[in-house]
Design a protein around this motif. Structure first.
Motif, PDB file in Angstrom:
ATOM      1  N   GLY A 138       0.988  -1.238   0.041  1.00 43.56           N
ATOM      2  CA  GLY A 138       0.086  -0.103  -0.042  1.00 43.56           C
ATOM      3  C   GLY A 138       0.684   1.421   0.019  1.00 43.56           C
ATOM      4  N   LEU A 139       1.733   1.376   0.713  1.00 43.43           N
ATOM      5  CA  LEU A 139       2.836   2.563   0.737  1.00 43.43           C
ATOM      6  C   LEU A 139       3.483   2.801  -0.671  1.00 43.43           C
ATOM      7  CD1 LEU A 139       4.530   1.616   4.437  1.00 43.43           C
ATOM      8  CD2 LEU A 139       3.363   3.776   3.514  1.00 43.43           C
ATOM      9  N   TRP A 140       3.633   1.477  -1.024  1.00 43.96           N
ATOM     10  CA  TRP A 140       4.374   1.639  -2.460  1.00 43.96           C
ATOM     11  C   TRP A 140       3.432   2.258  -3.463  1.00 43.96           C
ATOM     12  CZ3 TRP A 140       9.354   1.601  -4.462  1.00 43.96           C
ATOM     13  CH2 TRP A 140       9.466   1.512  -5.961  1.00 43.96           C
ATOM     14  N   VAL A 141       2.273   1.742  -3.569  1.00 43.09           N
ATOM     15  CA  VAL A 141       1.141   2.321  -4.530  1.00 43.09           C
ATOM     16  C   VAL A 141       1.042   3.680  -4.163  1.00 43.09           C
ATOM     17  CG1 VAL A 141      -1.512   2.219  -4.848  1.00 43.09           C
ATOM     18  CG2 VAL A 141      -0.244  -0.051  -4.578  1.00 43.09           C
ATOM     19  N   GLY A 142       0.993   4.081  -2.826  1.00 39.11           N
ATOM     20  CA  GLY A 142       0.860   5.573  -2.785  1.00 39.11           C
ATOM     21  C   GLY A 142       2.062   6.531  -2.662  1.00 39.11           C
ATOM     22  N   GLY A 143       3.230   5.691  -3.282  1.00 43.06           N
ATOM     23  CA  GLY A 143       4.258   6.787  -3.738  1.00 43.06           C
ATOM     24  C   GLY A 143       5.452   6.869  -2.746  1.00 43.06           C
ATOM     25  N   ALA A 144       5.262   5.871  -1.552  1.00 47.95           N
ATOM     26  CA  ALA A 144       6.377   6.035  -0.371  1.00 47.95           C
ATOM     27  C   ALA A 144       7.364   4.968  -0.882  1.00 47.95           C
ATOM     28  CB  ALA A 144       5.696   5.721   0.784  1.00 47.95           C
ATOM     29  N   ASN A 145       8.435   4.792  -0.109  1.00 48.32           N
ATOM     30  CA  ASN A 145       9.497   3.941  -0.370  1.00 48.32           C
ATOM     31  C   ASN A 145       9.747   3.129   0.955  1.00 48.32           C
ATOM     32  OD1 ASN A 145      11.597   2.739  -1.664  1.00 48.32           O
ATOM     33  ND2 ASN A 145      12.944   4.336  -1.049  1.00 48.32           N
ATOM     34  N   PRO A 146       9.153   2.210   1.212  1.00 47.59           N
ATOM     35  CA  PRO A 146       9.210   1.375   2.434  1.00 47.59           C
ATOM     36  C   PRO A 146      10.166   0.246   2.104  1.00 47.59           C
ATOM     37  CG  PRO A 146       7.165   0.400   1.052  1.00 47.59           C
ATOM     38  CD  PRO A 146       8.053   1.784   0.366  1.00 47.59           C
ATOM     39  N   VAL A 147      10.648  -0.416   3.396  1.00 46.51           N
ATOM     40  CA  VAL A 147      11.366  -1.704   3.536  1.00 46.51           C
ATOM     41  C   VAL A 147      10.522  -2.411   4.500  1.00 46.51           C
ATOM     42  CG1 VAL A 147      13.555  -0.929   2.773  1.00 46.51           C
ATOM     43  CG2 VAL A 147      12.869  -0.815   5.306  1.00 46.51           C
ATOM     44  N   VAL A 148      10.744  -3.569   4.670  1.00 51.00           N
ATOM     45  CA  VAL A 148      10.135  -4.441   5.820  1.00 51.00           C
ATOM     46  C   VAL A 148      11.280  -4.889   6.522  1.00 51.00           C
ATOM     47  CG1 VAL A 148       8.068  -5.044   4.445  1.00 51.00           C
ATOM     48  CG2 VAL A 148       9.783  -6.606   4.667  1.00 51.00           C
ATOM     49  N   LEU A 149      11.136  -5.143   7.998  1.00 47.53           N
ATOM     50  CA  LEU A 149      12.061  -5.479   8.600  1.00 47.53           C
ATOM     51  C   LEU A 149      11.514  -6.589   9.714  1.00 47.53           C
ATOM     52  CD1 LEU A 149      15.103  -5.456  10.302  1.00 47.53           C
ATOM     53  CD2 LEU A 149      13.950  -3.582  11.579  1.00 47.53           C
ATOM     54  N   ILE A 150      11.859  -8.121   9.303  1.00 47.69           N
ATOM     55  CA  ILE A 150      11.238  -9.209  10.110  1.00 47.69           C
ATOM     56  C   ILE A 150      12.447  -9.982  10.504  1.00 47.69           C
ATOM     57  CG2 ILE A 150       9.006  -8.610   9.388  1.00 47.69           C
ATOM     58  CD1 ILE A 150       9.292 -10.987   7.313  1.00 47.69           C
ATOM     59  N   GLN A 151      11.864 -11.063  11.032  1.00 45.99           N
ATOM     60  CA  GLN A 151      12.853 -12.272  11.309  1.00 45.99           C
ATOM     61  C   GLN A 151      12.494 -13.442  10.291  1.00 45.99           C
ATOM     62  OE1 GLN A 151      12.638 -14.865  14.995  1.00 45.99           O
ATOM     63  NE2 GLN A 151      14.556 -14.002  15.606  1.00 45.99           N
ATOM     64  N   ASN A 152      13.594 -14.406  10.179  1.00 47.48           N
ATOM     65  CA  ASN A 152      13.182 -15.197   8.949  1.00 47.48           C
ATOM     66  C   ASN A 152      12.208 -15.986   9.480  1.00 47.48           C
ATOM     67  OD1 ASN A 152      14.579 -16.311  11.247  1.00 47.48           O
ATOM     68  ND2 ASN A 152      16.207 -17.564  10.016  1.00 47.48           N
ATOM     69  N   THR A 153      11.979 -16.346  10.810  1.00 52.69           N
ATOM     70  CA  THR A 153      10.761 -16.912  10.924  1.00 52.69           C
ATOM     71  C   THR A 153       9.383 -16.137  10.614  1.00 52.69           C
ATOM     72  OG1 THR A 153      10.655 -15.862  13.067  1.00 52.69           O
ATOM     73  CG2 THR A 153      11.521 -18.152  13.214  1.00 52.69           C
ATOM     74  N   GLY A 154       9.291 -15.166  10.555  1.00 52.45           N
ATOM     75  CA  GLY A 154       8.290 -14.297   9.927  1.00 52.45           C
ATOM     76  C   GLY A 154       8.157 -14.585   8.440  1.00 52.45           C
ATOM     77  N   VAL A 155       9.319 -14.713   7.818  1.00 51.83           N
ATOM     78  CA  VAL A 155       9.162 -14.693   6.384  1.00 51.83           C
ATOM     79  C   VAL A 155       8.409 -16.183   6.210  1.00 51.83           C
ATOM     80  CG1 VAL A 155      10.493 -15.259   4.258  1.00 51.83           C
ATOM     81  CG2 VAL A 155      11.297 -13.683   5.702  1.00 51.83           C
ATOM     82  N   PHE A 156       8.532 -17.175   6.934  1.00 55.25           N
ATOM     83  CA  PHE A 156       7.760 -18.282   6.755  1.00 55.25           C
ATOM     84  C   PHE A 156       6.240 -17.936   7.085  1.00 55.25           C
ATOM     85  CE2 PHE A 156      11.705 -20.346   9.020  1.00 55.25           C
ATOM     86  CZ  PHE A 156      12.533 -20.411   7.738  1.00 55.25           C
ATOM     87  N   GLU A 157       6.005 -17.080   8.334  1.00 55.69           N
ATOM     88  CA  GLU A 157       4.681 -16.863   8.449  1.00 55.69           C
ATOM     89  C   GLU A 157       4.249 -16.166   7.442  1.00 55.69           C
ATOM     90  OE1 GLU A 157       1.272 -15.062   9.745  1.00 55.69           O
ATOM     91  OE2 GLU A 157       3.117 -13.690   9.277  1.00 55.69           O
ATOM     92  N   ALA A 158       4.785 -15.230   6.681  1.00 59.39           N
ATOM     93  CA  ALA A 158       4.329 -14.279   5.650  1.00 59.39           C
ATOM     94  C   ALA A 158       4.153 -15.117   4.363  1.00 59.39           C
ATOM     95  CB  ALA A 158       5.217 -12.897   5.549  1.00 59.39           C
ATOM     96  N   GLY A 159       4.150 -16.021   4.249  1.00 57.38           N
ATOM     97  CA  GLY A 159       4.465 -16.840   2.896  1.00 57.38           C
ATOM     98  C   GLY A 159       3.293 -16.623   1.876  1.00 57.38           C
ATOM     99  N   ASP A 160       2.108 -16.545   2.222  1.00 60.32           N
ATOM    100  CA  ASP A 160       1.112 -16.122   1.319  1.00 60.32           C
ATOM    101  C   ASP A 160       1.062 -14.855   1.010  1.00 60.32           C
ATOM    102  OD1 ASP A 160      -1.052 -17.559  -0.271  1.00 60.32           O
ATOM    103  OD2 ASP A 160      -2.355 -16.366   0.732  1.00 60.32           O
ATOM    104  N   SER A 161       1.489 -13.890   1.725  1.00 59.86           N
ATOM    105  CA  SER A 161       1.334 -12.278   1.412  1.00 59.86           C
ATOM    106  C   SER A 161       2.538 -12.128   0.615  1.00 59.86           C
ATOM    107  CB  SER A 161       1.629 -11.719   2.591  1.00 59.86           C
ATOM    108  OG  SER A 161       0.366 -11.729   3.552  1.00 59.86           O
ATOM    109  N   ILE A 162       3.811 -12.784   0.742  1.00 66.14           N
ATOM    110  CA  ILE A 162       4.643 -12.680  -0.148  1.00 66.14           C
ATOM    111  C   ILE A 162       4.507 -13.385  -1.537  1.00 66.14           C
ATOM    112  CG2 ILE A 162       7.235 -13.449  -0.830  1.00 66.14           C
ATOM    113  CD1 ILE A 162       7.591 -13.555   2.191  1.00 66.14           C
ATOM    114  N   ARG A 163       3.922 -14.218  -1.672  1.00 64.82           N
ATOM    115  CA  ARG A 163       3.155 -14.906  -3.079  1.00 64.82           C
ATOM    116  C   ARG A 163       2.197 -13.943  -3.760  1.00 64.82           C
ATOM    117  NH1 ARG A 163      -1.141 -16.697  -4.937  1.00 64.82           N
ATOM    118  NH2 ARG A 163      -1.917 -16.393  -2.886  1.00 64.82           N
ATOM    119  N   GLY A 164       1.146 -13.846  -3.028  1.00 62.87           N
ATOM    120  CA  GLY A 164      -0.139 -12.970  -3.567  1.00 62.87           C
ATOM    121  C   GLY A 164       0.248 -11.520  -3.838  1.00 62.87           C
TER     122      GLY A 164
END
Lengths: 198, 170
Positions: B65-91
């Motif tokens: 959403g930030l990117w769509v709105g013209g901002a320049n974000p990064v995300v900062l999470i642990q690798n365990t969070g990458v596992f949790e975020a799987g479907d959001s990364i895909r979709g």
């Protein structure tokens, strides 16, 4: 109960220059926002992300504080990502309007009841308890048509609960008619439209 | 003859400098032990807006959403969070061709000896499976790889991961 198409039509007719982020029934191309929209360039349907439409809307609202953002969420979708209510209220964007299409079922998977739908969960209290600035609720079209202006005049984050009739689909995803506008196109078009305003 | 001591430490200042260099506007994050020292520095940095979330899958969607709105974000999470975020990364990230740098705390990373933590053993395999390129950052000398990740994500319209492989020095 409010008919799903009637609900999105009322919202669309009150959008002005708002970005609208619908999901599930509210984003369906046959009976959701895409079927009635008057400004497709600012519509960003979200699916396939396990209840993340409100997070996408939050990001847009934070990046575009001068523009209203409407999220048209589903009850099953919100349950998948209930923490998003707290994430939203923590940043508390004043331009964020969260419509919950409460139809009580997983409408796109055949109409199975969602947890809490048998009068167990009080969505208005959930939103209020999560920290939303204002909460409204409508269960008939007439009240919604006249009351939406009050909701949109309130300072966000605003939660608008709608009791709607489900539009149940029971066709496997791969056999459904797909929207002509892909999610990728929508993503690019809304990005470009907002960039043009900067 | 003098001996130069090589300090193989990653300081949070190095990461914040990279974020500023790449004009990052928002950090969408959920705390983890690998990036703990970064928090206070980011809070003190006026050019960075921190967005805390309740679960890692939210980070990808807020960033989209930030990117769509013209901002320049990064995300900062642990690798365990990458596992949790799987479907959001895909979709979201992959299906929408979203440029995004994911700073990922590399829990379980070891350079020597066994790697008992499954979070450390699986993360690179998962990133390979999704076709997400990544860079390992362990010391200040590696920090410029973050800029490489930014360039790559924008050029290819794809998410790129930066694995933060050490606890920060203070």
């Amino acid at each position: 109960m409010i008919n799903n198409t009637d609900a999105v039509r009322v919202i669309d007719s009150n959008r002005e220059d708002a970005v609208v982020v619908p999901t599930m029934n509210a984003g369906n191309h046959r009976f959701g926002l895409p079927s009635v929209t008057t400004n497709q360039n600012l519509d960003l349907p979200i699916s396939g992300a396990m209840g993340k439409a409100s997070n996408v809307g939050l990001g847009i609202a934070l990046a575009q504080p001068g523009r209203k953002v409407f999220v048209l969420d589903g009850d099953g979708s919100l349950l998948m990502n209930l923490g998003a209510l707290v994430t939203t209220s923590t940043k508390a964007p004043k331009n964020f309007y969260h419509f919950l299409f409460n139809n009580g079922v997983y409408a796109v998977t055949g109409g199975q009841p969602i947890p809490g739908s048998e009068g167990v969960t009080n969505w208005e209290e959930v939103a209020r308890g999560a920290g939303y600035a204002a909460v409204f609720s409508f269960d008939n079209l007439e009240d919604f048509t006249t009351g939406i202006s009050d909701a949109l005049a309130a300072e966000g984050p605003v939660f608008i609960h709608l009791a709607v009739e489900p539009e149940i689909e029971n066709t496997p995803v791969q056999f459904r008619t797909r929207a002509s506008r892909t999610a990728q196109q929508a993503y690019q078009e809304v990005t470009a439209a907002l960039a043009g305003d900067n | 003859m003098t001996t130069e001591v090589y300090e193989s430490v990653l300081h949070p200042q190095s990461l914040v400098a990279e974020l500023k260099k790449n004009n990052v506007s928002h950090v969408v994050w959920l705390p983890d032990s690998e990036t703990n020292f970064l928090y206070n520095m980011m809070m003190e940095e006026p050019t960075l807006d921190l967005i805390p979330v309740c679960r890692e899958g939210e980070t990808m969607a807020v960033a989209a959403g930030l990117w769509v709105g013209g901002a320049n974000p990064v995300v900062l999470i642990q690798n365990t969070g990458v596992f949790e975020a799987g479907d959001s990364i895909r979709g979201l990230c992959l299906d929408l061709n979203q440029p995004l740098v994911m700073l990922v705390g590399y829990r379980g990373w070891t350079r020597r000896g066994p790697t008992p933590d499954s979070a450390g053993r699986f993360i690179e395999h998962i990133l390979h499976a999704w076709g997400i390129n990544y860079y390992l950052v362990e010391t200040d000398d590696d920090a410029d790889r973050i800029s490489i990740a930014f360039d790559e994500s924008v050029r290819l319209n794809r998410p790129v991961a930066v694995l933060i492989g050490t606890e920060f020095g203070v």
